[in-house]
Structures are given as C-alpha cells and as structure tokens.
Design a protein around this motif. Sequence first.
Motif, short mmCIF file in Angstrom:
data_model
loop_
_atom_site.label_atom_id
_atom_site.label_comp_id
_atom_site.label_asym_id
_atom_site.label_seq_id
_atom_site.Cartn_x
_atom_site.Cartn_y
_atom_site.Cartn_z
N LEU A 197 -26.15 28.57 -16.49
CA LEU A 197 -26.70 29.90 -16.74
C LEU A 197 -28.21 29.92 -16.53
O LEU A 197 -28.76 30.87 -15.96
CB LEU A 197 -26.35 30.34 -18.17
N LEU A 198 -28.89 28.87 -16.99
CA LEU A 198 -30.35 28.83 -16.94
C LEU A 198 -30.88 28.08 -15.73
O LEU A 198 -32.09 28.00 -15.55
CB LEU A 198 -30.88 28.15 -18.22
N LYS A 199 -29.96 27.51 -14.92
CA LYS A 199 -30.38 26.62 -13.83
C LYS A 199 -31.29 25.53 -14.38
O LYS A 199 -32.39 25.28 -13.88
CB LYS A 199 -31.07 27.41 -12.72
N ALA A 200 -30.77 24.90 -15.43
CA ALA A 200 -31.54 23.87 -16.14
C ALA A 200 -31.12 22.49 -15.68
O ALA A 200 -29.93 22.21 -15.50
CB ALA A 200 -31.32 24.00 -17.64
N ASN A 201 -32.10 21.64 -15.49
CA ASN A 201 -31.83 20.25 -15.18
C ASN A 201 -31.47 19.48 -16.44
O ASN A 201 -30.59 18.62 -16.44
CB ASN A 201 -33.05 19.61 -14.51
N TYR A 215 -32.48 30.33 -28.71
CA TYR A 215 -33.70 29.95 -27.99
C TYR A 215 -33.45 28.56 -27.39
O TYR A 215 -33.04 27.63 -28.08
CB TYR A 215 -34.89 29.89 -28.93
N VAL A 216 -33.71 28.43 -26.09
CA VAL A 216 -33.41 27.20 -25.37
C VAL A 216 -34.67 26.71 -24.65
O VAL A 216 -35.23 27.42 -23.81
CB VAL A 216 -32.29 27.41 -24.34
N CYS A 217 -35.11 25.49 -24.97
CA CYS A 217 -36.17 24.81 -24.22
C CYS A 217 -35.51 23.87 -23.22
O CYS A 217 -34.64 23.09 -23.59
CB CYS A 217 -37.08 24.02 -25.16
N TYR A 218 -35.95 23.91 -21.96
CA TYR A 218 -35.26 23.10 -20.96
C TYR A 218 -36.19 22.78 -19.79
O TYR A 218 -37.22 23.45 -19.57
CB TYR A 218 -34.02 23.82 -20.44
N ASP A 219 -35.81 21.75 -19.05
CA ASP A 219 -36.47 21.40 -17.79
C ASP A 219 -35.73 22.11 -16.67
O ASP A 219 -34.51 22.02 -16.56
CB ASP A 219 -36.45 19.89 -17.56
N LYS A 220 -36.47 22.79 -15.80
CA LYS A 220 -35.86 23.58 -14.74
C LYS A 220 -35.46 22.70 -13.56
O LYS A 220 -36.04 21.64 -13.33
CB LYS A 220 -36.85 24.67 -14.27
N GLU A 221 -34.45 23.16 -12.82
CA GLU A 221 -33.97 22.41 -11.67
C GLU A 221 -35.07 22.22 -10.63
O GLU A 221 -35.19 21.18 -10.00
CB GLU A 221 -32.76 23.11 -11.04
N GLU A 222 -35.90 23.27 -10.44
CA GLU A 222 -36.94 23.20 -9.41
C GLU A 222 -38.21 22.53 -9.92
O GLU A 222 -39.21 22.44 -9.20
CB GLU A 222 -37.27 24.60 -8.89
N GLY A 223 -38.20 22.06 -11.16
CA GLY A 223 -39.37 21.41 -11.73
C GLY A 223 -40.05 22.30 -12.76
O GLY A 223 -39.91 23.52 -12.77
N GLY A 224 -40.80 21.67 -13.65
CA GLY A 224 -41.45 22.42 -14.71
C GLY A 224 -40.50 22.65 -15.87
O GLY A 224 -39.35 22.21 -15.88
N THR A 238 -37.12 35.04 -20.06
CA THR A 238 -37.57 33.66 -19.93
C THR A 238 -39.09 33.62 -19.89
O THR A 238 -39.72 34.48 -19.25
CB THR A 238 -37.01 33.02 -18.64
N LEU A 239 -39.66 32.64 -20.58
CA LEU A 239 -41.10 32.41 -20.57
C LEU A 239 -41.35 31.07 -19.89
O LEU A 239 -40.98 30.02 -20.43
CB LEU A 239 -41.66 32.42 -21.99
#
Length: 405
Positions: A197-201, A215-224, A238-239
């Motif tokens: 859903l979040l495209k999270a790595n 509330y979800v903290c995550y590393d993104k697939e594209e970085g960051g 999303t922030l």
Amino acid sequence: MKKTYGNRLTAMLLALCLVLGLAACGGGKKNGGDANQLSGTIYVPEFLDLDLELDYTEGGCCDGENVYIVGDISTETEVTDPETGETYSSYESRSAIYRIPLDGSGAAELENYTPSYQFENYDEGYLSVEDIAAGSDGTIWVTERVNTYTFNLPDDFDEEKDNKWEYQNREEMQLLRQLDSTGQEIDRIEFSSLNELLKANYINCTLIDDNKNLYVCYDKEEGGSAVSVVKDNAVLFTLDDDVSWRMVRCNDGRIAVECYTEDGGDLLRCIDVDGKKWGDEYTLENYTRNLYAGTDKYLFYYNTTDSLYGYLADTQQGEKLFSWSSADINADDLQFFSFLEDGRVVAMTRSYGRNGMKYEIAILSEADASVLADKTILTYATMYVNQQVRNNIIEFNRSNTKYRI
C-alpha cells in the motif's frame, strides 16, 4: 617503540582519585559519611517474583492494576520418522499473554487469547505479536503481524536442486485487536499489505491514535523515509521527510515523529491530522535515547544512559525525574515503565544471565534518601560505566546490607 607514559600517568591519577574518593565518601563514617548524599528524594524498588513460561517477550504494559506481558512459548515434542525410525525433537512456538496483578498474587495466562489468523489455505505462514498497550477503558490492544506464503511451483520443480522461494506469493497483514481482561477479542482493525500500500521497502514502526488512525514510519522503495497516516486501508496523507524509526504518543493524544535535520540536530514533530501537515515541533537533546508516551504535565518521557526525564513543552527541556541505577535497575534492560496514579512507577526489565533470560517487575516508590542512613555510602568514580560494571554495582547494592555504591 613509542612509550605512552602520558596515558599510563593519566590512568594512575584516575585510579588515585578513585581511591581517595572512596576513602572520603565511604571512609567508615557513621551514617554513611557525607550527609549531603542522604538528602533529597529517591525511588525505592520492590520486586515481584515472576514465574513465566515465556521464551521471549515482545512487550508489556500496565493498566494501573495489572501488568500484561506478551511473548512466545515453545513446546518440544518427540517425532519419529516413519521411514527411518529415527527420533528427533520438533519445536512449535505460540504467542501468549500473561496478566500479573500488582498485589503480587501471581501471573496467569489469559485463557481466551488465541492467534487471530489461521493458515489452512496457505502453504506456509506465521504470526508475530509486535506490541501490547493498555487502553483508556480498561481493555488492552495487541498489534499482530501476519505473513502468508503460497508457492506456484513449476511441474519440473526439484526440491533438492531448486529454491521454492523463487516462486513465492507473499501477503502481509497487520491487525490491531482490542481484548478484554480475559483475552477475548472485542474489536479489530485490519491493514492489508502495508508494504504494498505504501510502496515501503521496510516498515520501522507503527502507532494508532484514539480515532483509530494508523501512523506508519517506513523506508521508501525509491529511497529516503516517510510517515503515512492510514485508515480503513487507505492512505489519508504522507509526510516525506528524513524521519527516524521512533514515534511517540504525546500527553494530549497527538502522535509525534523524530526527524533528522540538516544541521545535525533532532526534532520531534507532531502530526497535524486535520491539516494533513507537520504541527508543533520540539528540540531533542543529542543524548536522548528511548522515547515513551507522555502523561500529566510531561509531553513525553525519554531515557539518557541512566536517567529518566520528563519533557516540558513550554520550555522545550527535559526535567530529570530519577536515576534508574539508583533504583537498582539497569536502564539498558528496561522493557517498559508506567506511572501509577499514586506516583509509584511500574517497570519491567529483561536481561540475560547465567541461567538464561530473566524477567523482573519492579514497583518504585518515592522515599527520602535518609532511608539509606544505616549504610555506608561509597562513591565509584569513573569516566564511563559499561553495562557489565553497572550490572555488578546494581547486584552489589541489592545484596549488601552495610554498604551502597
């Protein structure tokens, strides 16, 4: 060969200072030597005996009357291979929740708690309980993560040569379940495939507010990294920022995220759900370690190496509450703590000793430092205290009736 006389001299001087400090502060003086060390408020611990079958704990919480601990229990069974006749041990693990009354009446497993998911329709699957929290209405919430796998194997698949995980279809679900005091489910919130859903790595942490926003903290697939607010399996907003893996519930119910800044300082930024933006932000000290939910006048709590602080929003500074080691607790072993209405503190620790994993629950009560007047106070002077030294000091202070470091 270069000789390090300077380092040796420094070490000798430090050792001499230590000896002189012990002599001056311990010194055999009646009533513990320096009277200044026996003034002020301290926290005196009372430890509850625990007899838990848990192999590992995932977390704990306190509702004011009971401590709830969630963890894993392994069961060993003997299995005989029907073809070879050889016998081997098989281990199965399950999640369990224990209730420990603060009156010391003993731990009991919640009889109605069962895993929320069945795996009959899948080739493989597992469930893990990641967190447990006390609700404001006397209920408890558990966070469960479910992973399921099906394998689309080709007709010529050879299990000895091929890797089945190359043909996997993985599904993930996170569940928040509200339970009564017996473990019976009252309500649940399901979030399917958060990573997709979040495209999270990788998902670092999650929290839920009183309106059941996740509330979800995550590393993104594209970085960051980023934080998203999710409800009913939909992303509200999303922030994107350089967020860390730490979130905390503030004393007013807001959820805040630790963020890194370009100048190297850390900020705690509250999330404005209505405005779908960052809200108030607060400066964090560099030595801030774990963050804990706030209560009363403190926006949140945090640990340093040894002490607990309460953060004051108006001054943006921490107020030291007490030293964990002075209360005979190693802060490195702390699992959770909670303030009771009468001012006492309930804390749980997990440590590994000679006999395996050890769990303790301590109830800390405020007292005047004069209660130590019948002990001789020793001062241990050092530039740094590692975990083993701190453990040795705590063990000494718990067991010795005449001296205290």
